[in-house]
Enzyme design. Structure first.
Site, short mmCIF file in Angstrom:
data_model
loop_
_atom_site.label_atom_id
_atom_site.label_comp_id
_atom_site.label_asym_id
_atom_site.label_seq_id
_atom_site.Cartn_x
_atom_site.Cartn_y
_atom_site.Cartn_z
N CYS A 3 10.21 4.52 7.63
CA CYS A 3 10.41 3.31 8.41
C CYS A 3 11.33 3.55 9.60
CB CYS A 3 10.96 2.19 7.54
SG CYS A 3 12.43 2.61 6.61
N CYS B 25 8.41 -3.48 2.09
CA CYS B 25 8.01 -4.86 2.32
C CYS B 25 6.66 -5.14 1.64
CB CYS B 25 7.89 -5.12 3.82
SG CYS B 25 9.46 -5.06 4.71
N CYS C 201 3.43 -4.19 3.55
CA CYS C 201 3.12 -2.79 3.84
C CYS C 201 3.22 -1.87 2.62
CB CYS C 201 4.05 -2.27 4.94
SG CYS C 201 3.83 -3.10 6.53
N CYS D 210 7.33 -3.14 14.05
CA CYS D 210 7.82 -4.11 13.07
C CYS D 210 9.04 -3.56 12.33
CB CYS D 210 6.70 -4.46 12.10
SG CYS D 210 7.09 -5.85 11.00
N CYS D 211 8.96 -2.30 11.91
CA CYS D 211 10.10 -1.67 11.23
C CYS D 211 11.32 -1.59 12.14
CB CYS D 211 9.72 -0.27 10.75
SG CYS D 211 8.68 -0.22 9.28
#
Length: 230
Positions: free
Chosen positions: A226, A200, A203, A117-118
């Protein structure tokens, strides 16, 4: 200037400027590498550097990575900073919308694979924007995490292939907050609610007393970065 000459210049400057104030590092950075940008996350360290940069070089580009998953307080901090300084932050977005990401990788990828995702929402967009510049500025500090302990104020960023400046690398958290208070800076109100490190919304959690300041990032995973910083 070839790479060897650039590395020698950086090495010498890193030694010379190690004991200098962040403003001196910024001044040398923008004068030596005019095609430079600042990556802003709207955290405490970065609002300090926004303020310093407005005094040293107000025309320098400042961008932020909009993952579409930030806290509303982060977006509000962005808007308040733009209003105070009369500037416009460059918005850098991922190639995939959240809907497209869900279609390709499944719902809530941050829960199953936060690194992936990062990469999609941060690392790939960062790689694209940094490709337009010769140097970049960050707000990382050495005492934030073991992965940052050896950060120099000036170094060559092998990962992204450009010069990297960390003007407050030697600052402590107290240094950051003293500057914020003394200069009455705008900052993210989540810092007052036990969020020392803000990423985010999906997270990031509050940090409990006695925990490491970055314990609220990717809680439950063996992940502390990240991927923006080596």
């Amino acid at each position: 200037m070839n790479l060897l000459e650039k590395e020698a210049l950086i090495r010498d400057a890193a030694e010379t400027l190690e004991s200098q104030r962040p403003e001196a590092v910024l001044k040398w950075a923008v004068e030596t590498f005019p095609n430079i940008t600042f990556a802003c996350s709207f955290g405490a360290e970065d609002v300090v550097l926004v303020d310093m940069l407005q005094k040293v070089s107000p025309s320098t580009d400042i961008f932020y990575l909009d993952t579409d998953l930030h806290f509303k307080e982060t977006y509000e901090t962005r808007d308040r900073l733009e209003a105070r300084y009369g500037l416009k932050f460059i918005r850098v977005s991922p190639k995939l919308t959240l809907e497209q990401q869900a279609e390709r990788h499944g719902d809530e990828l941050w829960k199953s694979d936060p690194t992936a995702c990062c990469n999609i929402r941060k690392v790939e967009p960062l790689t694209d924007i940094l490709g337009k510049y010769e140097a970049w500025i960050t707000g990382i500090r050495r005492d934030q995490a073991p992965t940052r302990a050896n950060a120099k104020k000036i170094e060559y960023d092998v990962k992204f292939g450009l010069v990297k400046f960390n003007p407050i690398a030697d600052w402590t958290s107290d240094d950051v907050w003293n500057y914020i208070r003394e200069n009455e800076l705008i900052y993210n109100p989540l810092h007052d609610q036990y969020y020392p490190s803000i990423g985010c919304e999906k997270c990031t959690r509050q940090v409990l007393p006695g925990e490491d300041p970055r314990a609220g990032r990717w809680s439950g995973f063996e992940k502390t970065e990240c991927g923006l910083h080596k």
